[in-house]
Motif scaffolding. Structure first.
Motif, PDB file in Angstrom:
ATOM      1  N   UNK A 138      30.601  40.478  20.466  1.00 50.31           N
ATOM      2  CA  UNK A 138      31.668  40.706  19.498  1.00 50.31           C
ATOM      3  C   UNK A 138      31.367  41.998  18.755  1.00 50.31           C
ATOM      4  N   UNK A 197      33.292  52.414  27.235  1.00 44.19           N
ATOM      5  CA  UNK A 197      32.457  51.405  27.883  1.00 44.19           C
ATOM      6  C   UNK A 197      33.309  50.417  28.671  1.00 44.19           C
ATOM      7  N   UNK A 198      34.637  50.585  28.644  1.00 36.60           N
ATOM      8  CA  UNK A 198      35.506  49.780  29.488  1.00 36.60           C
ATOM      9  C   UNK A 198      36.203  48.635  28.791  1.00 36.60           C
ATOM     10  N   UNK A 205      35.160  48.786  34.135  1.00 33.52           N
ATOM     11  CA  UNK A 205      33.949  49.236  34.829  1.00 33.52           C
ATOM     12  C   UNK A 205      33.691  48.361  36.047  1.00 33.52           C
ATOM     13  N   UNK A 211      28.676  34.979  31.517  1.00 38.98           N
ATOM     14  CA  UNK A 211      27.647  35.463  30.590  1.00 38.98           C
ATOM     15  C   UNK A 211      26.917  36.680  31.145  1.00 38.98           C
ATOM     16  N   UNK A 212      26.880  36.820  32.455  1.00 36.78           N
ATOM     17  CA  UNK A 212      26.095  37.905  33.040  1.00 36.78           C
ATOM     18  C   UNK A 212      26.868  39.178  33.320  1.00 36.78           C
ATOM     19  N   UNK A 213      28.116  39.263  32.874  1.00 34.88           N
ATOM     20  CA  UNK A 213      28.931  40.420  33.257  1.00 34.88           C
ATOM     21  C   UNK A 213      28.717  41.613  32.332  1.00 34.88           C
ATOM     22  N   UNK A 214      28.551  42.798  32.922  1.00 34.95           N
ATOM     23  CA  UNK A 214      28.356  43.992  32.085  1.00 34.95           C
ATOM     24  C   UNK A 214      29.588  44.289  31.226  1.00 34.95           C
ATOM     25  N   UNK A 215      29.354  44.930  30.112  1.00 38.83           N
ATOM     26  CA  UNK A 215      30.457  45.314  29.226  1.00 38.83           C
ATOM     27  C   UNK A 215      31.446  46.164  30.018  1.00 38.83           C
ATOM     28  N   UNK A 216      32.732  45.918  29.792  1.00 39.39           N
ATOM     29  CA  UNK A 216      33.748  46.669  30.510  1.00 39.39           C
ATOM     30  C   UNK A 216      34.244  45.956  31.752  1.00 39.39           C
ATOM     31  N   UNK A 217      33.770  44.720  31.975  1.00 37.34           N
ATOM     32  CA  UNK A 217      34.277  43.940  33.104  1.00 37.34           C
ATOM     33  C   UNK A 217      35.633  43.359  32.735  1.00 37.34           C
ATOM     34  N   UNK A 218      36.564  43.404  33.679  1.00 35.92           N
ATOM     35  CA  UNK A 218      37.828  42.696  33.509  1.00 35.92           C
ATOM     36  C   UNK A 218      37.844  41.503  34.446  1.00 35.92           C
ATOM     37  N   UNK A 275      33.735  32.103  25.519  1.00 34.91           N
ATOM     38  CA  UNK A 275      32.570  32.959  25.721  1.00 34.91           C
ATOM     39  C   UNK A 275      32.748  34.310  25.018  1.00 34.91           C
ATOM     40  N   UNK A 276      33.833  34.454  24.255  1.00 31.64           N
ATOM     41  CA  UNK A 276      34.019  35.662  23.461  1.00 31.64           C
ATOM     42  C   UNK A 276      34.685  36.814  24.200  1.00 31.64           C
ATOM     43  N   UNK A 277      35.257  36.560  25.371  1.00 27.83           N
ATOM     44  CA  UNK A 277      35.924  37.648  26.098  1.00 27.83           C
ATOM     45  C   UNK A 277      37.209  38.038  25.391  1.00 27.83           C
TER      46      UNK A 277
END
Ligand code: FES
Lengths: 203, 321
Positions: A104, A124-125, B114, B186-193, B213-215
């Motif tokens: 967050x 950062x996407x 990303x 939980x394991x996805x890098x920032x910027x994953x869609x 999970x906060x997406x």
């Protein structure tokens, strides 16, 4: 200080909300100057666990406000004080590069800080609206001269002189998220020399 | 009828049985020209004249978007459905002339991402086939998690694995294999869609798990076409055209409007795109909102209806159409 009310404007002009705690595996907070108040309110409203999962990057505000001591007293997982946004940037990029979805992100303080941090988050996407923002303190603007493309920080008056090319610029509400700046347009292009006296609009 | 996207006169070039439930149909233009370009996730609306009943169903384009020589769709036979899929399974043969719509994309890739994380269930694989072809050509980063009942019903699973190897993960319900979603997210890098297409329950599960999970909402994409649900017949008055008509049990409101010769807008015919939104001028009764388009507040206000999937129960309904 409470939430800033901006006069209604065009859609392009960013608006800000009030930070509120959201569940997530980690919390990244970026604030400057009076934004410290929003950080303190946020952590005050959150359950006790949030501080232990929070990383705060803080810089003094454009008006010199610096509440480092109060923030350092919060028992955060990480607290980093930087003298400027440029100095904080390598750390911010590293943190975003290592972060996972679900983190967050909270931005608080001046528009320049919020906009520039939001731009990094977008790079950062993440979608631009995936962060929470709260404006506190100074209204000074980060303005790009549409003619020379130079950026002048902390613009308080309208019009103002471009710090790069020297043209007298009218400050528009037209904002670029990609550049993280308002657009400044030459005010006397049609009638050179007729520049209205500058008014302090952004304090 | 000109309510939807522009039409393309096509000929059925090939019909292929993919497995016991799914058949693939390839369309080419009757005039031999290229098809309009499309992007991964787009669908076309296939028009059918099912022995006097006009059916228009949306199907995802599953081919490589770079290939404009024809469009391919995969159709899962739904024995309990309204009949569109049965018609395509039983009556469509190579050489037949049909009409389909220009492509419309309500499930596009966000190319600022990303990484693209795709979750497919059953026939929900089809839009991903086109998206993956598009991403592979662009060098985009993706990962597919595809759940089906068993290997025999895992349409295109072998082809995907052969071509993309470790980026494709297959799960078979019969073998008790489940996507371990919380760990995956939980394991996805920032910027994953995140993209999900499949049965209703799967879409709900993926969206709510991502939410907790906060997406961010804007990084979670889904596509679900609803079939217009049957219901009690009802009467509707079209104020602008001065007509009153009856919507049959197995007919949608949109279909009834079209059958009365009134031109009404639509794109997806599945409650997803918003195109058919219609103002309600009078309502003495209850609108059964079945769409994914109107907000809860709009639904509660009773001032809007999506005729492609929604129905009415009560004394009278008057629409601005
Ligand atoms: S036609 Fe798309 S929502 Fe009705």
């Amino acid at each position: 200080m409470t939430k800033t009310d901006f006069p209604p404007s065009i859609l392009s002009r960013p608006t800000y909300g009030v930070l509120s705690p959201r569940p997530g595996p980690a919390h990244l907070l970026i604030a400057d100057g009076a934004g410290a108040g929003a950080v303190l309110d946020l952590l005050g409203a959150a359950d006790a666990g949030m501080a232990g999962g929070s990383h705060l990057i803080y810089l003094p505000g454009p008006d010199g406000t610096d509440r480092t001591a109060e923030l350092a007293a919060l028992a955060l997982a990480q607290f980093h004080r930087a003298p400027s946004f440029a100095a904080a940037l390598p750390r911010l990029r590293k943190v975003l590069g290592d972060a996972h979805m679900g983190v967050q992100i909270y931005l608080a303080g001046s528009e320049g800080l919020i906009g520039q941090a939001q731009r990094e988050v977008m790079e950062a996407g993440l979608p631009h609206d995936a962060v929470q923002t709260e404006h506190r303190g100074s209204w000074v603007r980060r303005v790009q001269c549409v003619h020379c493309k130079g950026i002048t920080e902390n613009v308080a008056t309208d019009p103002f002189l471009c710090s790069h090319c020297g043209l007298a610029l009218f400050v528009r509400d037209h904002y670029s998220r990609r550049i993280a700046a308002f657009q400044g347009v030459n005010i006397d292009a049609e009638d050179p020399g007729s520049v209205p006296p500058p008014v302090e609009k952004f304090r | 009828m000109s309510g939807g996207a522009a039409k393309i006169p096509v000929r059925v070039a090939e019909v292929t049985e993919v497995n016991a439930l799914i058949r693939r149909i390839r369309f080419v233009r009757r005039d031999g020209g290229p098809m309009p370009a499309f992007s991964g996730g787009a669908h076309t609306v296939v028009e059918m004249d099912d022995h006097g009943t006009r059916r228009l169903n949306p199907y995802s384009l599953m081919g490589d978007p770079a290939d404009t020589t024809g469009y391919s769709i995969s159709v899962r036979r739904d024995d309990a459905g309204r009949g569109g899929s049965l018609y395509l399974h039983r009556h469509v043969v190579p050489g037949m002339d049909m009409v389909i719509s220009h492509p419309v994309n309500l499930f596009a890739l966000d190319l600022r991402a990303k990484k693209h994380l795709m979750i497919a269930g059953g026939i929900g694989i089809t839009p991903f086939l086109a998206q993956i072809a598009q991403l592979a050509a662009l060098g985009g980063r993706f990962e597919l998690h595809y759940a089906t009942r068993n290997p025999a019903l895992c349409a295109y699973g072998d082809e995907l694995t052969a071509r993309y190897g470790g980026r494709v993960h297959l799960y078979h319900d019969d073998a008790g294999q489940m996507i371990t979603l919380p760990a995956l997210l939980a394991g996805q890098p920032l910027g994953t869609h995140l993209y999900v297409c499949g049965p209703k329950g799967m879409i709900r599960w993926v969206r709510s798990t991502a939410d907790s999970a906060g997406w961010p909402r804007a990084a979670v994409h889904h596509e679900e076409f609803l079939a217009p649900p049957p219901g009690k017949a009802f009467d509707v008055t079209l104020a602008a055209s001065g007509k009153t008509l009856t919507v049959g049990t197995h007919q949608s409101l949109l279909e009834a409007i079209e059958a009365a010769g009134v031109d009404a807008p639509y794109l997806c015919r599945g409650g997803a795109c918003g195109q058919c939104e219609t103002d309600v001028l009078g309502c003495d009764g209850t609108i059964r909102h079945n769409d994914h388009w109107l907000t809860e507040a709009q639904k509660a206000s009773g001032q809007k209806i999506m005729p492609c999937v929604s129905r009415f129960e009560g004394r009278s309904l008057v629409l601005d159409r």
